[in-house]
Design a protein around this motif. Sequence first.
Motif, PDB file in Angstrom:
ATOM      1  N   VAL A 341       0.843  -1.207   0.000  1.00  0.00           N
ATOM      2  CA  VAL A 341       0.000   0.000   0.000  1.00  0.00           C
ATOM      3  C   VAL A 341       0.876   1.254   0.000  1.00  0.00           C
ATOM      4  O   VAL A 341       0.623   2.210  -0.748  1.00  0.00           O
ATOM      5  CB  VAL A 341      -0.947  -0.015   1.223  1.00  0.00           C
ATOM      6  CG1 VAL A 341      -1.761   1.284   1.290  1.00  0.00           C
ATOM      7  CG2 VAL A 341      -1.885  -1.221   1.151  1.00  0.00           C
ATOM      8  N   GLY A 342       1.926   1.236   0.825  1.00  0.00           N
ATOM      9  CA  GLY A 342       2.825   2.391   0.881  1.00  0.00           C
ATOM     10  C   GLY A 342       3.573   2.605  -0.422  1.00  0.00           C
ATOM     11  O   GLY A 342       3.823   3.742  -0.822  1.00  0.00           O
ATOM     12  N   ALA A 343       3.928   1.504  -1.089  1.00  0.00           N
ATOM     13  CA  ALA A 343       4.619   1.630  -2.376  1.00  0.00           C
ATOM     14  C   ALA A 343       3.742   2.319  -3.398  1.00  0.00           C
ATOM     15  O   ALA A 343       4.185   3.212  -4.136  1.00  0.00           O
ATOM     16  CB  ALA A 343       5.038   0.257  -2.885  1.00  0.00           C
ATOM     17  N   MET A 344       2.483   1.927  -3.456  1.00  0.00           N
ATOM     18  CA  MET A 344       1.574   2.558  -4.407  1.00  0.00           C
ATOM     19  C   MET A 344       1.314   4.015  -4.045  1.00  0.00           C
ATOM     20  O   MET A 344       1.198   4.877  -4.919  1.00  0.00           O
ATOM     21  CB  MET A 344       0.250   1.784  -4.455  1.00  0.00           C
ATOM     22  CG  MET A 344       0.366   0.416  -5.105  1.00  0.00           C
ATOM     23  SD  MET A 344       0.963   0.504  -6.820  1.00  0.00           S
ATOM     24  CE  MET A 344      -0.420   1.349  -7.593  1.00  0.00           C
ATOM     25  N   GLY A 345       1.250   4.290  -2.739  1.00  0.00           N
ATOM     26  CA  GLY A 345       1.100   5.681  -2.326  1.00  0.00           C
ATOM     27  C   GLY A 345       2.291   6.515  -2.727  1.00  0.00           C
ATOM     28  O   GLY A 345       2.152   7.642  -3.199  1.00  0.00           O
ATOM     29  N   GLY A 346       3.482   5.935  -2.565  1.00  0.00           N
ATOM     30  CA  GLY A 346       4.687   6.649  -2.978  1.00  0.00           C
ATOM     31  C   GLY A 346       4.731   6.879  -4.478  1.00  0.00           C
ATOM     32  O   GLY A 346       5.117   7.954  -4.945  1.00  0.00           O
ATOM     33  N   LEU A 347       4.313   5.860  -5.250  1.00  0.00           N
ATOM     34  CA  LEU A 347       4.269   6.034  -6.711  1.00  0.00           C
ATOM     35  C   LEU A 347       3.243   7.097  -7.098  1.00  0.00           C
ATOM     36  O   LEU A 347       3.395   7.767  -8.119  1.00  0.00           O
ATOM     37  CB  LEU A 347       3.936   4.699  -7.387  1.00  0.00           C
ATOM     38  CG  LEU A 347       5.052   3.643  -7.325  1.00  0.00           C
ATOM     39  CD1 LEU A 347       4.571   2.331  -7.923  1.00  0.00           C
ATOM     40  CD2 LEU A 347       6.305   4.132  -8.057  1.00  0.00           C
ATOM     41  N   GLY A 348       2.220   7.237  -6.254  1.00  0.00           N
ATOM     42  CA  GLY A 348       1.265   8.321  -6.473  1.00  0.00           C
ATOM     43  C   GLY A 348       1.910   9.684  -6.325  1.00  0.00           C
ATOM     44  O   GLY A 348       1.407  10.682  -6.843  1.00  0.00           O
ATOM     45  N   GLY A 349       3.030   9.737  -5.606  1.00  0.00           N
ATOM     46  CA  GLY A 349       3.790  10.980  -5.503  1.00  0.00           C
ATOM     47  C   GLY A 349       4.890  11.079  -6.535  1.00  0.00           C
ATOM     48  O   GLY A 349       5.434  12.161  -6.762  1.00  0.00           O
ATOM     49  N   PHE A 350       5.220   9.943  -7.184  1.00  0.00           N
ATOM     50  CA  PHE A 350       6.297   9.933  -8.187  1.00  0.00           C
ATOM     51  C   PHE A 350       5.826  10.442  -9.544  1.00  0.00           C
ATOM     52  O   PHE A 350       6.477  11.277 -10.178  1.00  0.00           O
ATOM     53  CB  PHE A 350       6.844   8.505  -8.327  1.00  0.00           C
ATOM     54  CG  PHE A 350       7.803   8.316  -9.466  1.00  0.00           C
ATOM     55  CD1 PHE A 350       9.084   8.831  -9.402  1.00  0.00           C
ATOM     56  CD2 PHE A 350       7.415   7.636 -10.608  1.00  0.00           C
ATOM     57  CE1 PHE A 350       9.979   8.660 -10.458  1.00  0.00           C
ATOM     58  CE2 PHE A 350       8.296   7.460 -11.665  1.00  0.00           C
ATOM     59  CZ  PHE A 350       9.579   7.969 -11.587  1.00  0.00           C
ATOM     60  N   PHE A 351       4.690   9.947 -10.000  1.00  0.00           N
ATOM     61  CA  PHE A 351       4.255  10.252 -11.363  1.00  0.00           C
ATOM     62  C   PHE A 351       3.745  11.683 -11.567  1.00  0.00           C
ATOM     63  O   PHE A 351       4.041  12.299 -12.600  1.00  0.00           O
ATOM     64  CB  PHE A 351       3.194   9.247 -11.816  1.00  0.00           C
ATOM     65  CG  PHE A 351       3.741   7.886 -12.100  1.00  0.00           C
ATOM     66  CD1 PHE A 351       4.554   7.665 -13.198  1.00  0.00           C
ATOM     67  CD2 PHE A 351       3.477   6.821 -11.253  1.00  0.00           C
ATOM     68  CE1 PHE A 351       5.083   6.408 -13.461  1.00  0.00           C
ATOM     69  CE2 PHE A 351       4.004   5.563 -11.502  1.00  0.00           C
ATOM     70  CZ  PHE A 351       4.804   5.358 -12.614  1.00  0.00           C
TER      71      PHE A 351
END
Length: 397
Positions: A341-351
Amino acid sequence: MAENQSAATGSRFNAYMALTLATVSMIVCFMAWSNFAPLASDIAVMFHLSVSQRTLLLATPVLLGSIMRIPMGILSDKYGGKKVYLLLMIFILIPLFMITRVHTFAMLLVAALLVGMAGTSFAVGVSYASVWFPPQQQGLALGIVSMGNMGNAVAALTLPWISKTHGFDAVYYFLMILTVVLAILFGVLCKEMPVDKTKTMRGALSVAKESSTWYLSLFYFLTFGLFVSFTNLTPLFLGDVFGVPQITAGLYAALFAGLCTIIRPIGGFAADKKRPMQMLQWIFIGIAAFALLIMLTFKMQALFVTGIVGVGLVAGFGNGVIFKMVPYVSKGNTGAVTGFVGAMGGLGGFFPPLVVGWIHGITGHYQLGIFLLVLTALLCWFVLWRRFIHGDVHIVK
């Protein structure tokens, strides 16, 4: 009786110490993770960066800090969060020192990628802190430890001032000293969490088969992604569109990150009392509404900042609500679920910074990038409504 009371007192002490130092350590790690955003104007001058290069630099630490949350969460569950946290803080010292020695944009990107490991402190901290508290208190406890996200706000408040008064390199020596101090305190004062050493990587990765893992990942992609990307983009927006000085823009970014972080445990506490999925639908509608306000007010600074503040409050509340549900997805695998879940949240900040920079390069404007945020919020609302509101799926009974 006295012995049991003493054990209970010791257990409470260990729990509160774990919660406190996991949170403070995460603040320091997040300061390192988000170090480039408050200094973006200085770095752009030093390395002669275009808007797209600046957004690439802002996004790069988020990439590794997102992807590596999965293995770091799993390692914390298996070997203990204290050990993993200490090794992580020691590793962070390497890229922080590198930044003081690089002279090319390419090498700066390498250092930015490595410093991204600081973002994995979220998965480690949640895994470590959650085991000390019973399920009925975990919404509040996880909301509190997640206040380590406040490191973004602290970085925005302090790093531009340090750079201006003591020089660019002083920022990174300051971060290194903080990291060493917290590693020592963590090592001395915290106990290791209980772990199940029979766990295997395959067993931990089984959480990927749980549909709830991916639904929470989608929702967190939006809410936490907003926290990361807007903390990084707010100084860029204010400086580029409204001509706000770097230190003042940093204060606005700190305001956004601070509000988003402070309200998070309130969301977790509310989710301890009410059905989390029912609250989430209003969170997604609120994000869409405030994002629309931002999109329409790029020439009106007061309303633009109002939209930024509104998004921060709603998204921060949503972060707390979502993480109330994480320990319920797979018992004993909180670190693994947190990692996904945290990885996807972080990718939500990457793109978003990359997309915003790309769109700005083509159109010369930022509005279309914000419109994509509106569409993402509405998509999350529709998925939530169909699967959880009108469906028969319940993560928390």
